[in-house]
Design an enzyme around this catalytic site. Structure first.
Site, PDB file in Angstrom:
ATOM      1  N   LEU A 168       0.822  -1.207   0.000  1.00 30.68           N
ATOM      2  CA  LEU A 168       0.000   0.000   0.000  1.00 30.68           C
ATOM      3  C   LEU A 168       0.855   1.255   0.000  1.00 30.68           C
ATOM      4  O   LEU A 168       0.521   2.262  -0.632  1.00 30.68           O
ATOM      5  CB  LEU A 168      -0.946  -0.016   1.212  1.00 30.68           C
ATOM      6  CG  LEU A 168      -1.977   1.115   1.268  1.00 30.68           C
ATOM      7  CD1 LEU A 168      -2.869   1.085   0.030  1.00 30.68           C
ATOM      8  CD2 LEU A 168      -2.813   1.010   2.531  1.00 30.68           C
ATOM      9  N   CYS A 169       1.990   1.193   0.705  1.00 31.07           N
ATOM     10  CA  CYS A 169       2.848   2.379   0.770  1.00 31.07           C
ATOM     11  C   CYS A 169       3.378   2.736  -0.622  1.00 31.07           C
ATOM     12  O   CYS A 169       3.547   3.920  -0.955  1.00 31.07           O
ATOM     13  CB  CYS A 169       4.004   2.158   1.738  1.00 31.07           C
ATOM     14  SG  CYS A 169       5.026   0.728   1.354  1.00 31.07           S
ATOM     15  N   THR A 170       3.628   1.719  -1.426  1.00 33.06           N
ATOM     16  CA  THR A 170       4.146   1.966  -2.779  1.00 33.06           C
ATOM     17  C   THR A 170       3.082   2.588  -3.668  1.00 33.06           C
ATOM     18  O   THR A 170       3.319   3.592  -4.344  1.00 33.06           O
ATOM     19  CB  THR A 170       4.644   0.659  -3.419  1.00 33.06           C
ATOM     20  OG1 THR A 170       5.708   0.135  -2.635  1.00 33.06           O
ATOM     21  CG2 THR A 170       5.130   0.895  -4.841  1.00 33.06           C
TER      22      THR A 170
END
Length: 447
Positions: free
Chosen positions: A220-222
């Site tokens: 999700l961070c990417t």
């Protein structure tokens, strides 16, 4: 004129003219067939035409080919089940569909086309617009043979487990009369496979589960902070933007309007980050986890599956034992081998898993181990023991009552009053991916 072959030809001249090639195979002795099982003649031919009842699961690229091959190989009582509707992107390879069919149920259209084109052969295809999980054992017991042309692992595991559950083993050994063969096929680009699963007689689908690569998911961070690929933008639109725009509404992956909205949002985000390559077709592929399909690969694998269907139904030749791979990336190459049964298979083995873990392992970490275990790949496992529920995923109110245990170590859970579980005792694991249960035994590593 007194030989058996001539008698068969005279039995039904019209039918013989329509199915001359298959009648020729089934009317003569063969050096390849088991002489104790294969009985060439009208009785075998009549079984193929009038008795054999086949279920095809999936009406996609592979399913369309299977349906056509069955109809042209002498099978007349065919059922097909699929829950999807036709999308414009299906038309390049799913040859039973046309532009005017977009939005209609795949199973319904496929059945109608084959009935119209092959009705003169006595073929009658019955369609079912539903999930395979919508039907119970009563429905599946109607069939002599099931051919799966599915495009996802979860559905194939469910069907595999269900057919194994239907086998009567009350006497200790499988009752052959309750065994329904499963022919499973799959394609990915220029690669394909066909396999024969005879419940409890051969290896099953779950025996080879660890051979499948894990599903690709993006962190999700990417996708939120540093998108680099068009897939990141599409995933962001699906995971983040959809819930913001339509809170509480479930994304319908078969809805053209929903897919159009996702595509537009992903394209807008890609433009903002200077990323090229977001297309409607790629959006469909990412959202549905679509594997690229090539029509010729589907045709080849379907031919292999239907050839096995004819051999299993009539005993006219040796049945595949039990796995055929097609690798067409650099040429036309196939490889056949026997996939061996796994003694610890969740479906056809003992369905027992022995885990030796650190006593400092938390319950959440144990659940994660079950989800990532290559031989089981569970999705949302729940665990119970002799003392009751250890953790349950659904319903939500009951889950919330047990969530406090997730950060607790297994050592603390075993030492609680009363203990949630004891090392070495049998725990029952259930999961929505399967109708079967897994017996889990946990031991602590020696310090």
């Amino acid at each position: 004129m007194g030989d058996k072959s001539a008698d068969v030809q005279m039995e039904d001249q019209e039918r013989s003219a329509k199915h001359g090639h298959i009648h020729r195979v089934l009317s003569r002795k063969s050096p390849f067939a088991d002489p104790d099982a294969f009985d060439p003649g009208q009785e075998t031919i009549s079984y193929l035409h009038d008795v054999a009842k086949v279920l095809v699961i999936g009406a996609g690229g592979l399913g369309c080919e299977i349906l056509k091959d069955l109809a042209l190989s002498g099978f007349t009582d065919i059922h097909i089940i699929d829950m999807d509707t036709i999308d414009v992107t299906n038309l390049n390879r799913q040859f039973l569909f046309r532009q005017a069919d977009v939005g209609k149920p795949k199973a319904e259209v496929a059945a109608a086309v084959v009935n119209r084109r092959c009705g003169h052969l006595g073929v009658k295809v019955v369609h079912h617009v539903a999930k395979i999980q919508d039907y119970d054992e009563t429905f599946y017991r109607k069939f002599n043979l099931i051919i799966a042309g599915l495009d996802n692992i979860a559905a194939r595991r469910w069907m595999n487990a269900t057919l194994h559950d239907m086998v009567d083993r009350s006497s200790g050994d499988p009752d052959p009369g309750t065994i329904i063969p499963l022919l499973d096929g799959g394609t990915e680009g220029f690669k394909g496979q066909a396999r024969v699963v005879l419940p409890f007689m051969t290896s099953c689908f779950d025996c080879s589960l660890d051979a499948f690569p894990p599903q690709v998911n993006f962190p999700l961070c990417t996708i939120a902070e540093t998108p680099r690929l068009p897939e990141h933008c599409i995933e962001y639109a699906m995971v983040v933007l959809w819930d913001k725009q339509f809170p509480g509404k479930k994304l319908d992956k078969d809805s053209p309007s929903d897919m159009k909205w996702l595509f537009e949002q992903a394209k807008e985000r890609a433009d903002a980050f200077g990323i090229q390559g977001v297309t409607y077709q790629l959006t469909m592929g990412v959202v549905k986890r679509i594997i690229p399909a090539i029509a010729s690969t589907n045709a080849l694998v379907s031919a292999a599956l239907v050839a096995e269907a004819v051999k299993i139904s009539t005993y006219c030749g040796p049945v595949l034992n039990n796995y055929m791979m097609y690798m067409g990336q650099t040429g036309v190459y196939t490889h056949t081998f026997e996939y061996e049964k796994k003694s610890d298979c969740m479906v056809c083995g003992g369905a027992r898993l022995l885990l030796t873990v650190s006593s400092a392992t938390t319950l959440q970490e144990l659940l994660d181990k079950l989800a990532t275990h290559p031989s089981y790949q569970l999705t949302r496992p729940s665990i119970s023991g002799p003392g009751g529920i250890i953790f349950i995923q659904n319903p939500k109110p009951i889950r919330q009552q047990h969530e406090y245990k997730l950060p607790m170590t297994l050592k603390d859970l075993a030492a609680s009053d009363p203990p949630a579980f004891s090392t070495g005792e049998e725990l029952i694991v259930t999961d929505p991916a399967l109708p079967t249960k897994l017996t889990l035994i946990v031991h602590f590593e020696s310090s």
